[in-house]
Design an enzyme around this catalytic site. Structure first.
Site, short mmCIF file in Angstrom:
data_model
loop_
_atom_site.label_atom_id
_atom_site.label_comp_id
_atom_site.label_asym_id
_atom_site.label_seq_id
_atom_site.Cartn_x
_atom_site.Cartn_y
_atom_site.Cartn_z
NE ARG A 48 144.86 41.40 -9.09
CZ ARG A 48 145.89 40.71 -8.54
NH1 ARG A 48 145.70 40.05 -7.42
NH2 ARG A 48 147.07 40.70 -9.12
CG LEU A 62 149.12 49.34 2.36
CD1 LEU A 62 149.87 49.92 3.55
CD2 LEU A 62 149.45 47.86 2.18
CG HIS A 63 142.68 46.29 1.60
ND1 HIS A 63 142.76 45.30 2.56
CD2 HIS A 63 143.03 45.69 0.43
CE1 HIS A 63 143.11 44.17 2.00
NE2 HIS A 63 143.30 44.37 0.70
CD GLN A 68 153.33 38.23 -6.19
OE1 GLN A 68 154.30 38.30 -5.45
NE2 GLN A 68 152.09 38.17 -5.71
CG HIS A 85 147.20 45.27 3.06
ND1 HIS A 85 146.39 45.85 2.10
CD2 HIS A 85 147.83 44.26 2.44
CE1 HIS A 85 146.54 45.22 0.96
NE2 HIS A 85 147.40 44.25 1.12
CD GLU A 135 143.17 32.09 8.19
OE1 GLU A 135 141.93 32.25 8.10
OE2 GLU A 135 143.70 31.40 9.07
CG ASP A 142 146.12 36.28 -1.21
OD1 ASP A 142 145.56 36.19 -2.31
OD2 ASP A 142 146.32 37.37 -0.65
#
Ligand code: PAF
Length: 288
Positions: free
Chosen positions: A191, A33-34, A61, A37, A148, A150
């Protein structure tokens, strides 16, 4: 905050939360988490009585050559962050709990799943739609929050909820939250931690070039030329390759050669070192 890892425990915990008719917001995540999130959790808290977060690194996925095994896993740290934000319940199923032996169903959303990220990540959005549908059925939230960042994923989830007549949550209660960025504009992503300090510094060229492109397109510059300039700027800054740089209709995600009357979105995926970064920005619509 309670952490539950089996469906049985989830059902018991949810029944307690709902006993007084309270509303529940779900924040689905893959952990690591960052601030992006945590922003979703804060928005969810402001909108519902209780927030349930999920952490599940969903194997369905990830492609065969992707980072499923390298994907950061830090459940204790993530749980502490969620608790500090006032999250009521953490649903952290094992792979076996989510996909028991014999699991055979796949949810595939045509249209918005096609193009953009699907070219480099075939099957990715089937994996997302399948797990999010399961999470929705498991938690049955009144509303759910997604970043948003993603953007295509959000469109796929909304299409799935609309097409399958989901009621918990209803498609109108699937809330997209604007991307949270570092001071230099880089979109927060789990990432980003794969980047070396040099790559991290160079990565800011992506949002910079995208902002310039949005400005140019809004100002009437030809879309194809603007996208070509954006690509040259990003590659010139040290990115290894670009998967796509497109102007798309913000709802259908169909590619646009010109800015029309409907809201548009600029979407880019580019690789720096071994890391694939995605980003998108609203462009608005052409003035009549
Ligand atoms: O955006 C993510 O973290 C994941 O794709 C999601 C929505 C939790 C599904 O696994």
């Amino acid at each position: 905050m309670q952490t539950v890892k089996t469906l049985q425990m989830l059902r018991t915990a949810l029944a307690q939360l709902r006993s007084d008719g309270a509303t529940i917001a779900l924040v689905p995540t893959m952990g690591a988490l960052h601030e992006g999130h945590l922003t979703l959790v804060r928005r969810a808290r402001a909108a519902a009585d209780h927030v349930v977060a999920s952490i599940f690194v969903n194997p369905k996925q990830f492609g065969v050559n992707e980072d499923l095994y390298a994907y950061p896993r830090q459940l204790a740290e993530d749980a502490a962050m969620l608790e500090a934000e006032g999250c009521a319940l953490l649903w952290a199923p094992t792979v076996e709990a989510m996909y028991p032996q014999g699991f055979a169903t796949n949810i595939s959303v045509a249209g918005v799943s096609e193009g953009l990220c699907s070219a480099a990540r075939p099957g990715h959005f089937d994996g997302v739609a399948t797990v999010v549908c399961k999470l929705f059925n498991q938690v049955a939230p009144d509303m759910a929050f997604f970043g948003e960042k993603d953007f295509q994923q959000l469109a796929v989830i909304r299409a799935m909820a609309r097409d399958l007549d989901l009621t918990r949550p209803h498609v109108d209660n699937i809330i997209g939250v604007p991307t949270v960025r570092e001071a230099d504009g880089l979109a927060l992503s789990s990432r980003n931690r794969y980047l070396t300090p040099e790559q991290r510094a160079a990565a800011a060229a992506l949002p910079r070039a995208m902002q310039a492109a949005v400005h140019a397109i809004k100002g009437g510059a030809p879309v194809a030329d603007t996208l070509a300039r954006l690509q040259a700027q990003v590659l010139g800054a040290g990115f290894a390759s670009i998967d796509y740089a497109e102007l798309a209709d913000a709802n259908s995600l169909a590619p646009l050669a010109t800015l029309g009357e409907h809201p548009a979105r600029l979407l880019v995926a580019a690789r720096i070192g071994g890391t694939r970064l995605i980003d998108n920005l609203p462009v608005g619509s052409a003035l009549k």
